[in-house]
Design a protein around this motif. Structure first.
Motif, short mmCIF file in Angstrom:
data_model
loop_
_atom_site.label_atom_id
_atom_site.label_comp_id
_atom_site.label_asym_id
_atom_site.label_seq_id
_atom_site.Cartn_x
_atom_site.Cartn_y
_atom_site.Cartn_z
N ASP A 7 89.51 53.24 37.72
CA ASP A 7 90.65 54.04 38.54
C ASP A 7 92.12 53.52 38.60
N ILE A 12 80.59 57.07 51.91
CA ILE A 12 81.10 57.72 50.56
C ILE A 12 80.57 59.15 50.64
N ASP A 13 81.78 59.99 50.57
CA ASP A 13 82.24 61.52 50.13
C ASP A 13 81.49 62.13 49.02
N SER A 44 82.74 60.49 42.84
CA SER A 44 83.82 60.61 42.09
C SER A 44 85.04 59.61 42.32
N ARG A 45 84.96 59.30 43.86
CA ARG A 45 85.65 58.57 44.86
C ARG A 45 85.49 56.62 44.25
N TYR A 46 84.22 56.47 43.89
CA TYR A 46 83.99 54.96 42.97
C TYR A 46 83.74 54.90 41.86
N ASP A 91 90.49 47.91 49.90
CA ASP A 91 89.92 48.73 49.26
C ASP A 91 90.84 50.38 49.44
N LYS A 144 90.80 52.92 48.34
CA LYS A 144 90.52 54.21 48.07
C LYS A 144 89.23 54.60 49.66
N VAL A 202 87.18 55.90 52.82
CA VAL A 202 87.52 57.34 53.17
C VAL A 202 88.59 57.72 54.57
#
Length: 536
Positions: A316, A332-333, A336-338, A414, A416, A418
């Motif tokens: 990333d 975690i939405d 792809s975020r993590y 973190d 990234k 949310v």
């Protein structure tokens, strides 16, 4: 629907079918599931070999990989602090944030008794009957494999069907051993197996034993050393629940003339041949598991040379080139975020269930508790554990690491999240450990214990089941609590998950037995109730 979600849904559907098959047919599979008499088996023990191999392969199911994912990866591997999925399964309400998924977790129980992917108790019970008087070496192997497999199941649920397996109660139900009784029977079975193998330890094994052995190529000595090591592991597991019994069993393991596993070549790892390690599939092909935040904090802080052996660097853009883990139980939405955080390194085709490094740390704790027979000081055993782990990964700089008296676990940030900052663990957090590496004999008992368990935890990777059990027993290493807790108050955020509830189908298909099993617990049948050996 991407592949990862497809496999979870398939797994959940299969779990529903298999639970029914596992629990409603107790009478059928508790009688003679293979339809073979002793006379059928006696000529060459071909079926016995197959049954012993089946049980070894089912301790940690490696094929299909979705079973591994449900049996351990989306449970113990996460609760241990080793791993965390980037995937928001079930709308991000799942095991990771304590909304326990029965259709997943039943796969920690199914293979123990009967399932489409193999079983443990079915084949081993038949082997025990067949070989007790005619082939005691095979009988001993069956006992050892049974304890190794079933203590893992008990350490998830608590009560299990063990000594009462195949025995119907007067009211028609099938009963469980309490966890205390199960452990008593584990020690009894190990003691019996050890007594058989001790006089055989220098002998060449029979061809049948060798054919059945997926770990040591037929070495009586290595199986005996593993049995002693397993006995020591379980002795320390119960040290808070029954200190006298723990000491007796631990010292018996230490006193055996064969001693314990001691070098990386001794690791108890089941050979799975040409089959791909299931974590490689879950990690690389499905991208459904990544590095956990606690192991990032600890290993980065220690500048641990084993990091590239355990994980890949992140891809990333926000953390590219770094070792970056995901914190457990967060918002975690989207996957792809993590997904670009650190993947697991590629594993060989062996299922590692006990390392010699772990055994050195077991000896360190035994010596710390004053048990006799260790043969080395606490410090010597502790440092041997680190050296043996480094040797396992062909690393030669253990001395520098052992003498590091300043490095501590690092902050976890973190970028990234949310909600920015919500997942961070800074130096002001009580959840960030301050334990260093170098041994200090002047430290208090608890600090010494934290140092031993923290290094043992690093060395046991990726065996999340044992790591989770040791965290519950000792509180070490310090892990990070979930950010989101969807348990509805059943599981404490600050004391973490302690066990997993019995699957609901147990209550439907074996209601009397399941009800009696639940009554053996120290509280309600949920994830917040401590196991018998799990004392505050």
């Amino acid at each position: 629907m991407n592949n990862s979600h497809k496999y979870i849904l398939i797994g959940a559907f299969a779990a529903t079918l298999a639970v029914t098959g596992c629990t409603k047919n107790f009478k059928e599979y508790n009688t003679n599931p293979y339809g073979a008499s002793n006379d059928d088996l006696l000529p060459d023990y071909g079926l016995v070999v197959a049954q012993l191999q089946e049980a070894q392969k089912t301790i940690y199911v490696y094929q299909p990989a979705w079973v591994t994912q449900l049996q351990q990866n989306l449970m113990a591997d996460v609760y241990s602090g080793y791993m965390m999925p980037p995937t928001p399964f079930r709308g991000n309400s799942n095991n990771m944030n304590y909304d326990l998924v029965d259709g997943w977790n039943v796969w920690s129980l199914n293979p123990a008794y009967s399932s489409s992917v193999g079983s443990v108790m079915n084949p081993l019970s038949n082997v025990e009957v067949t070989t007790k008087t005619t082939a005691p070496d095979l009988y001993a192997m069956a006992k050892i494999v049974k304890v190794e497999a079933m203590h893992r199941v008990s350490d998830i649920f608590g009560p299990i069907m063990y000594s009462k397996y195949k025995v119907r109660a007067a009211d028609g139900g099938y009963d469980y051993d309490s966890q205390q009784d199960a452990y008593s029977n584990f020690f009894k079975d190990l003691s019996e197996a050890i007594a058989i193998l001790t006089p055989l330890r220098t002998a060449a094994s029979t061809p049948t034993f060798k054919n059945a052995d997926l770990v040591y190529g037929g070495s009586y000595m290595k199986w005996l050393q593993f049995a002693n090591s397993l006995r020591l592991r379980l002795a320390l597991r119960i040290v808070k629940a029954d200190a006298a019994k723990a000491k007796t069993e631990g010292e018996a393991a230490l006193a055996n003339p064969a001693k314990l596993l001691s070098t990386a070549a001794d690791n108890f790892s089941v050979d799975i041949g040409a089959t791909t390690h299931p974590l490689n599939t879950i990690n690389k092909a499905w991208a459904d598991i990544r590095m956990g935040a606690p192991i990032e904090s600890i290993m980065n802080g220690y500048r641990d040379p084993r990091l590239p052996k355990y994980f890949d660097t992140a891809t990333d853009a926000a953390v590219s080139g770094k070792y970056k883990g995901i914190r457990n139980g967060i918002n975690i939405d989207a996957k792809s975020r993590y997904q670009g955080y650190s993947a697991l390194a590629t594993f060989p085709s062996k299922i590692q269930l006990m390392t010699a490094a772990e055994v050195w740390f077991l000896q360190a704790e035994a010596a710390l508790r004053g048990w006799t027979g260790v043969g080395s000081t606490v410090q010597e055993s502790y440092e041997n554990g680190i050296r043996t782990s480094f040797s396992q990964y062909s690393l030669d700089n253990a001395g520098t690491y052992i003498n590091d008296a300043t490095s501590k676990p690092a902050e976890y940030l973190d970028p990234k999240a949310v909600t920015p900052g919500q997942n961070d663990i800074t130096s002001a957090s009580p959840w960030l450990s301050t334990i260093t590496i170098k041994w200090n004999d002047g430290d208090a008992f608890e600090k010494k214990l934290e140092r031993i368990i923290t290094q043992k935890w690093i060395a046991m990777y990726p065996e999340g089941q044992e790591a989770w059990s040791e965290f519950r027993r000792t509180g070490y290493p310090k892990l990070f609590p979930v950010v989101i807790n969807n348990s509805g108050g059943k599981i404490s955020t600050t004391t973490f998950i302690r066990r997993v509830n019995l699957p609901p189908d147990e209550y439907l298909t074996n209601p009397l037995g399941a009800k009696r099993a639940a009554a053996m617990l120290n509280g309600p049948d949920n994830g917040g109730t401590r196991l018998w050996w799990d004392k505050p």
